[in-house]
Design a protein around this motif. Structure first.
Motif, PDB file in Angstrom:
ATOM      1  N   LYS A 137      -0.865   3.186 -10.851  1.00 33.64           N
ATOM      2  CA  LYS A 137       0.258   3.282 -11.790  1.00 33.64           C
ATOM      3  C   LYS A 137       0.600   1.909 -12.369  1.00 33.64           C
ATOM      4  O   LYS A 137       0.872   1.767 -13.567  1.00 33.64           O
ATOM      5  N   MET A 183       0.042   3.911  -6.177  1.00 32.31           N
ATOM      6  CA  MET A 183       1.013   3.004  -6.773  1.00 32.31           C
ATOM      7  C   MET A 183       0.310   1.875  -7.523  1.00 32.31           C
ATOM      8  O   MET A 183       0.788   1.422  -8.569  1.00 32.31           O
ATOM      9  N   PHE A 219       9.801   1.711 -14.534  1.00 28.54           N
ATOM     10  CA  PHE A 219       9.624   1.343 -13.136  1.00 28.54           C
ATOM     11  C   PHE A 219      10.059   2.479 -12.210  1.00 28.54           C
ATOM     12  O   PHE A 219       9.341   2.857 -11.280  1.00 28.54           O
ATOM     13  N   ILE A 247       8.164   7.937  -3.546  1.00 25.05           N
ATOM     14  CA  ILE A 247       9.217   7.930  -2.526  1.00 25.05           C
ATOM     15  C   ILE A 247       9.561   9.351  -2.124  1.00 25.05           C
ATOM     16  O   ILE A 247       9.694   9.670  -0.933  1.00 25.05           O
ATOM     17  N   ILE A 279       7.881   4.737  -9.422  1.00 29.24           N
ATOM     18  CA  ILE A 279       8.122   4.633  -7.990  1.00 29.24           C
ATOM     19  C   ILE A 279       8.695   5.897  -7.363  1.00 29.24           C
ATOM     20  O   ILE A 279       8.268   6.311  -6.276  1.00 29.24           O
TER      21      ILE A 279
END
Length: 222
Positions: free
Chosen positions: A190, A187, A209, A217, A213
Motif C-alpha cells: 500500500k 502494508m 493514510f 487494523i 491503515i
C-alpha cells in the motif's frame, strides 16, 4: 530517511518442492479444471491441482461456488493445519473477491493456496532448528530475505502481539508467521503505491493514510 524495504520490489517467496503445502502433486488435466466443474463452480485457473479443487469443494457445502471465512478456515485445515480466524480474516481481506468481499471464489482460493505454500517454504528455510516455530531473529531474517528491512523498533511492535507472560522469548508458529508476513507485505504494498520510485518516503494526505491503515487494523483484530 531509512527504507523499511529494499530499493527494488521484493520478489515472491521461492516456491517449495511440489505445490502449495510443499507436497508433490500430479498434473491436473486443464480440461477438467480450467472451466466449469461438475458441481457448476466458477472457473478454476487452468492446471489447478486436484487437491486444491477438492479442498475448496469440501468446504463449499452449499455448492454456491464461493466460501466464507469459516469455510476458508476449514478448507485450509484440510490442506495443512488450522489457522486462527484472525489470520483467516486477514487473508480474506488480502485475497477478496472484488464482486463479493465477504467470500472468495476458486480463483482467489487458488492464488491464496499458492501464496501460503510459498510462505511455508520461507518458514521452513528459517526454522533452522526444525522446532515448528521461529523466534524474533529468524523472523527478521526471513522478512529481510523477502526485501523487508524492518528496524528493530518496528519488529518489536509486530512481535508484541504474540508476547506470552509465561515466557520472555517470543516464538511464532506458522499461523502467526503468515499473519506477520502478510501484514508487513500488505502494508508495504500500500505504501509503495504512494512511493513508486522506492525512495522510502512519500507525501500523503491524512485521509489517504487512514484509508491505508484502518483496514489492516480492523482485519488484524480479534
Amino acid at each position: 530517511m531509512a527504507r523499511f524495504y529494499q530499493s527494488q520490489p521484493p520478489s515472491a517467496p521461492p516456491a517449495p518442492e511440489g505445490y502449495g503445502w510443499g507436497e508433490p502433486y500430479p498434473a491436473a488435466p486443464q480440461t477438467n479444471y480450467g472451466g466449469q466443474t461438475n458441481y457448476g463452480y466458477p472457473s478454476f485457473p487452468p492446471g489447478t491441482p486436484p487437491n486444491v479443487v477438492q479442498s475448496f469443494q469440501m468446504a463449499d457445502r452449499d455448492r454456491s461456488g464461493f466460501i466464507d471465512e469459516r469455510e476458508l478456515q476449514q478448507a485450509l485445515s484440510n490442506g495443512y493445519q488450522r489457522f486462527s480466524l484472525r489470520t483467516i480474516r486477514l487473508l480474506m481481506f488480502l485475497f477478496k473477491n472484488p464482486m463479493d468481499p465477504l467470500r472468495i471464489g476458486p480463483k482467489e482460493f487458488t492464488e491464496l493456496w499458492s501464496c501460503l505454500g510459498q510462505w511455508r517454504g520461507v518458514f521452513e528455510r528459517f526454522d533452522r532448528d526444525r522446532s515448528g516455530k521461529i523466534d524474533a531473529t529468524e523472523l527478521k531474517d526471513a522478512l529481510y530475505s523477502l526485501g523487508y528491512a524492518l528496524p528493530q523498533s518496528v519488529l518489536q511492535v509486530l512481535l508484541s502481539r504474540y508476547e506470552n507472560a509465561s515466557s520472555r522469548r517470543v516464538e511464532l508458529n506458522f499461523d502467526s508467521f503468515v499473519e506477520c508476513g502478510m501484514v508487513v507485505k500488505g502494508m508495504t504494498d500500500k505504501f509503495k503505491e504512494k512511493d513508486p520510485r522506492y525512495t522510502g518516503s512519500a507525501t500523503i494526505s491524512y485521509d489517504a493514510f487512514m484509508s491505508m491503515i484502518i483496514p489492516f487494523i480492523v482485519q488484524y483484530d480479534d
